[in-house]
Design a protein around this motif. Sequence first.
Motif, PDB file in Angstrom:
ATOM      1  N   ARG A 181      67.431  46.814  55.564  1.00  0.00           N
ATOM      2  CA  ARG A 181      66.209  47.628  55.466  1.00  0.00           C
ATOM      3  C   ARG A 181      65.079  46.776  54.903  1.00  0.00           C
ATOM      4  NH1 ARG A 181      67.189  53.145  55.979  1.00  0.00           N
ATOM      5  NH2 ARG A 181      69.420  53.499  56.257  1.00  0.00           N
ATOM      6  N   THR A 182      63.881  47.022  55.417  1.00  0.00           N
ATOM      7  CA  THR A 182      62.724  46.275  54.922  1.00  0.00           C
ATOM      8  C   THR A 182      61.564  47.224  54.625  1.00  0.00           C
ATOM      9  OG1 THR A 182      62.146  45.880  57.237  1.00  0.00           O
ATOM     10  CG2 THR A 182      63.126  44.047  56.042  1.00  0.00           C
ATOM     11  N   LEU A 183      60.727  46.792  53.717  1.00  0.00           N
ATOM     12  CA  LEU A 183      59.503  47.528  53.400  1.00  0.00           C
ATOM     13  C   LEU A 183      58.395  46.937  54.255  1.00  0.00           C
ATOM     14  CD1 LEU A 183      59.873  47.472  49.522  1.00  0.00           C
ATOM     15  CD2 LEU A 183      60.340  49.409  51.034  1.00  0.00           C
ATOM     16  N   ASP A 184      57.272  47.634  54.340  1.00  0.00           N
ATOM     17  CA  ASP A 184      56.129  47.121  55.106  1.00  0.00           C
ATOM     18  C   ASP A 184      55.758  45.734  54.596  1.00  0.00           C
ATOM     19  OD1 ASP A 184      55.987  49.235  56.725  1.00  0.00           O
ATOM     20  OD2 ASP A 184      54.273  50.202  55.741  1.00  0.00           O
ATOM     21  N   GLY A 185      55.518  44.831  55.514  1.00  0.00           N
ATOM     22  CA  GLY A 185      55.106  43.480  55.116  1.00  0.00           C
ATOM     23  C   GLY A 185      56.274  42.527  54.978  1.00  0.00           C
ATOM     24  N   GLN A 186      57.482  43.041  54.905  1.00  0.00           N
ATOM     25  CA  GLN A 186      58.643  42.150  54.820  1.00  0.00           C
ATOM     26  C   GLN A 186      59.093  41.790  56.238  1.00  0.00           C
ATOM     27  OE1 GLN A 186      61.332  44.504  52.337  1.00  0.00           O
ATOM     28  NE2 GLN A 186      61.035  43.019  50.690  1.00  0.00           N
ATOM     29  N   ILE A 187      59.596  40.570  56.372  1.00  0.00           N
ATOM     30  CA  ILE A 187      60.014  40.079  57.689  1.00  0.00           C
ATOM     31  C   ILE A 187      61.536  40.170  57.814  1.00  0.00           C
ATOM     32  CG2 ILE A 187      60.109  38.032  59.175  1.00  0.00           C
ATOM     33  CD1 ILE A 187      57.441  37.167  58.017  1.00  0.00           C
ATOM     34  N   THR A 188      61.981  40.744  58.932  1.00  0.00           N
ATOM     35  CA  THR A 188      63.413  40.811  59.221  1.00  0.00           C
ATOM     36  C   THR A 188      63.798  39.567  60.012  1.00  0.00           C
ATOM     37  OG1 THR A 188      63.257  43.214  59.355  1.00  0.00           O
ATOM     38  CG2 THR A 188      65.223  42.211  60.309  1.00  0.00           C
ATOM     39  N   MET A 189      64.886  38.913  59.610  1.00  0.00           N
ATOM     40  CA  MET A 189      65.315  37.694  60.303  1.00  0.00           C
ATOM     41  C   MET A 189      66.813  37.687  60.573  1.00  0.00           C
ATOM     42  SD  MET A 189      63.251  34.508  58.666  1.00  0.00           S
ATOM     43  CE  MET A 189      63.766  33.414  59.971  1.00  0.00           C
ATOM     44  N   GLU A 190      67.177  36.904  61.519  1.00  0.00           N
ATOM     45  CA  GLU A 190      68.594  36.604  61.750  1.00  0.00           C
ATOM     46  C   GLU A 190      68.692  35.181  62.258  1.00  0.00           C
ATOM     47  OE1 GLU A 190      70.730  36.254  64.829  1.00  0.00           O
ATOM     48  OE2 GLU A 190      69.834  37.626  66.290  1.00  0.00           O
ATOM     49  N   LYS A 191      69.904  34.635  62.260  1.00  0.00           N
ATOM     50  CA  LYS A 191      70.102  33.309  62.869  1.00  0.00           C
ATOM     51  C   LYS A 191      71.380  33.319  63.697  1.00  0.00           C
ATOM     52  CE  LYS A 191      73.377  30.490  60.582  1.00  0.00           C
ATOM     53  NZ  LYS A 191      74.161  29.388  61.125  1.00  0.00           N
ATOM     54  N   THR A 192      71.242  32.844  64.915  1.00  0.00           N
ATOM     55  CA  THR A 192      72.394  32.625  65.802  1.00  0.00           C
ATOM     56  C   THR A 192      72.093  31.344  66.572  1.00  0.00           C
ATOM     57  OG1 THR A 192      72.737  35.033  66.014  1.00  0.00           O
ATOM     58  CG2 THR A 192      73.857  33.616  67.617  1.00  0.00           C
ATOM     59  N   PRO A 193      72.679  30.216  66.162  1.00  0.00           N
ATOM     60  CA  PRO A 193      72.288  28.922  66.748  1.00  0.00           C
ATOM     61  C   PRO A 193      72.580  28.770  68.233  1.00  0.00           C
ATOM     62  CG  PRO A 193      73.573  28.624  64.730  1.00  0.00           C
ATOM     63  CD  PRO A 193      73.654  30.067  65.067  1.00  0.00           C
ATOM     64  N   SER A 194      73.504  29.560  68.751  1.00  0.00           N
ATOM     65  CA  SER A 194      73.850  29.420  70.183  1.00  0.00           C
ATOM     66  C   SER A 194      72.765  29.978  71.110  1.00  0.00           C
ATOM     67  CB  SER A 194      75.188  30.098  70.469  1.00  0.00           C
ATOM     68  OG  SER A 194      75.192  31.390  69.932  1.00  0.00           O
ATOM     69  N   TYR A 195      71.818  30.748  70.579  1.00  0.00           N
ATOM     70  CA  TYR A 195      70.747  31.277  71.448  1.00  0.00           C
ATOM     71  C   TYR A 195      70.005  30.142  72.153  1.00  0.00           C
ATOM     72  CZ  TYR A 195      71.032  35.861  69.004  1.00  0.00           C
ATOM     73  OH  TYR A 195      71.434  37.057  68.478  1.00  0.00           O
TER      74      TYR A 195
END
Length: 381
Positions: A181-195
């Motif tokens: 969960r994020t608040l306004d202004g926060q950035i959601t991220m993920e990492k998957t190197p195979s992309y």
Amino acid sequence: MGQRLICCLDAPSALQPPPLLPVRRKLLLLCIMLFLWLYMFYSCAGSCASVPGLAGRGAGEAAATAGAHGEGLQVLSKLLRRAPSGGAKGLAGSAAASPSEPREEQSAAPDPTSPISSFFNGSGTKKLPQAIIIGVKKGGTRALLEFLRVHPDIRAVGAEPHFFDRNYEQGFAWYRDLMPRTLDGQITMEKTPSYFVTKEAPARISAMSKGTKLIVVVRDPVTRAISDYTQTLSKKPDIPTFESLTFKNRTTGLIDTSWSAIQIGIYAKHLENWLLYFPIGQILFVSGERLISDPAGELGRVQDFLGLKRIITDKHFYFNKTKGFPCLKKAEGSSKPHCLGKTKGRTHPNIDREVVQRLREFYRPFNMKFYQMTGHDFGWD
Ligand SMILES: Nc1ncnc2c1ncn2[C@@H]1O[C@H](COP(=O)(O)OS(=O)(=O)O)[C@@H](OP(=O)(O)O)[C@H]1O
């Protein structure tokens, strides 16, 4: 009789409760409240990772944060560390199968199904990622994500979702549900190197949002290939030597480009695929080498790219001589220093110098093309 009355009036009245009783009752009430409180914290052990401020971190790290807030909470920390950290639905399996990220390196995923946890998750919403670390495998992607998590405006899912390569049929709702969960202004991220090497990934990410910011951690393709091989070797000690896998024909020196360890390092070729869907300015190239020699410098570039205040600076890092890598002075949510696990920074086997030389020659034209495309000389030659 009169004497007895006086005696009884002076003595503690039988009708009045003894003075200790209310104290006991209060103590009992306090105990019940403490028990309930402990129970609620214990139940939300996994989900606390989704609470803003702890997002995307495992129960242990969440506990460490709780512990940092006061002496009394240290007991809770211990409880939480022992708490089972449930995997996000459907993610655990795919992440376990991930060739790029051994399970021990992944942060525990929250259990979003716990009813009590939803009580704590009142604020913030789950959003699709606005920024993704798309590669490259063995480039230093875990280090980058762990360092970025120190930033209060970044919330990241710990495990690799593999949505745009292996789990796309699950749909965007499934993908969003994995996010913290994020608040306004926060950035959601993920990492998957195979992309980065997945043909369908650029079109699929673009279909999610054309504005997605993409980050690629690149590393000398020869060292990257050896690192990739070292990881496979650690799981399957019986595989052929690096030297024999490198060539289709060792006498002619013909490189086997179908071997994924070699293929992934032809960055220019993979990048062409991304440029069909994204402008080059929307992709940030992080040097895997500089991430080790100057983590704060590279993190500065990443924070600028993400439009964030430069909060992560050299004050956050120290060089751990035993590990041989930069580590965090304080992992987010903890007061303790934090290095990556033992699957990061493995000792590579010695590779025949002639083979290394041949590989350098092989990659040179692709590297030149890559420097040209990105406008950045990574200095691998
Ligand atoms: N700070 C720090 N600590 C430890 N390791 C670091 C760090 N920064 C970069 N690296 C390098 O990261 C390499 C692993 O890359 P990835 O995290 O992208 O691997 S994976 O694809 O997710 O498996 C890993 O590769 P190997 O050295 O071959 O193990 C490291 O060299």
